[in-house]
Design an enzyme around this catalytic site. Sequence first.
Site, PDB file in Angstrom:
ATOM      1  CD  GLU A 174      -2.979  -1.136   2.274  1.00 31.34           C
ATOM      2  OE1 GLU A 174      -4.097  -1.643   2.078  1.00 31.34           O
ATOM      3  OE2 GLU A 174      -2.633  -0.656   3.370  1.00 31.34           O
ATOM      4  CD  GLU A 366      -3.764  -5.961   2.537  1.00 30.71           C
ATOM      5  OE1 GLU A 366      -4.631  -5.315   3.174  1.00 30.71           O
ATOM      6  OE2 GLU A 366      -2.548  -5.726   2.619  1.00 30.71           O
TER       7      GLU A 366
END
Length: 472
Positions: A174, A366
């Site tokens: 991320e 995810e």
Amino acid sequence: MSTTTPFPQGFLWGGATAANQVEGAYDQGGKGLSVQDVMPRGIVGPRTAEPTVDNLKLEAIDFYHRYAEDIALFAKMGFGVYRFSIAWSRIFPKGDEAEPNEEGLAFYDRVLDELEKHGIEPLVTISHYETPLHLAETYDGWTDRRLIGFYENYARTLFERYGSRVKYWLTFNEINSLLHAPFMSGGINTPKEQLSDGQLYQAMHHELVASARATRIAREVAPNAQIGCMVLSMPVYPLTPSPADALSVMDFDHSNLVYGDVHTRGAYPGYFLRTLREKGIELEITDQDREDLTNTVDFVSFSYYMSVAATADPAKKVAGEGNIMGGVPNPTLEASEWGWQIDPVGLRLVLNQFWDRWQKPLFIVENGLGAKDQLVEIDGVKTVIDDYRIAYLNDHLVQVGEAITDGVDVLGYTSWGCIDIVSASTAQLSKRYGFIYVDRNDDGSGTLERFEKKSFGWYAEVIRTNGASLTR
């Protein structure tokens, strides 16, 4: 229930975790401290000077000692892939050493041995919110250009050691979270409120250069490897049909898409250069940096949990509990217990957007629902009846199938927190994502025993049927 499936043969089904949220053993095997070891409240609370007993991540779920048991459970579900991260401070305890810690390298060899034994493909994240604490306190993390070299040495060490065993790699988890959580994401020790936009953008640049250099090194050292970036996806809708709100959507989108644009196109896009000009920021970008950035990724991976809305109206800019990356709540959507808005269709939208924009294979690494689970006993067997999690995952996976039918190239899907883990955002264990219940509570009590939830069998059937068992 459909008997056909849009998921291609070879689609990689599995689950995902991060070292700091599962391993524990924070001071064993020669490991140094990471930023996570002084974050007992996740991103919602202040860091501590030293590790403290209330930090659940110090023991986490003890994957460090129980990895064989846990991987056997993943295999029982039928995993074809397992995404995990390597703790940087387990390999280089301080982060800036020349030589690695052999005990740390040997641990991940053992993890890979178990995965190979069960025929599970590893998907390795090189840096997942686990910057060595020494790099944070000595260099102020990624604000310092010297971290590029430290990361380069770390990445090269991993590729040389595991390059023949690991096909899929992610450089940073991320990466677009850096501006929002600088200590956790970028090891930046200076408090966020004291950081200028220029410092944060320079840190972002250093990470992007490091990512590109790692991609180049992998191609030299492990030519069969596939290197991906990893971004937090956040589809955004206009709060109203007004053109001003539509422009707010474009600006919000650009602030996230720039990371993928650089990773896939090899240069900063015009809209980002405009942002720098208008903020009066001149980044230090060398000719070598520009050349490095042309080492673009093989695929794009991303997390997806929620969508947000955007508005130009200051009176309506009220952040929701779950809007940790900005935006405002969408009044048409329901939210989880933690305020994260639930939007399965948003996953199809973001898959199409990324595919149309970058034309690179995509990997959903995810996705999941954090919820409070209750352990119950049925016919003498302890389990969790988590129909809410099954419904959430089913509806999102149906939309993945729709995106594949749309023509999007999707490599695989790894559900987040496939076994209960310590939450990154709040550092709780009661915010559970897993198919496997871990007996540990927010106060640290519990036996650490593992129990299969109802969703365990459900996901096993989804994998066995390659998605044909999903309810549409």
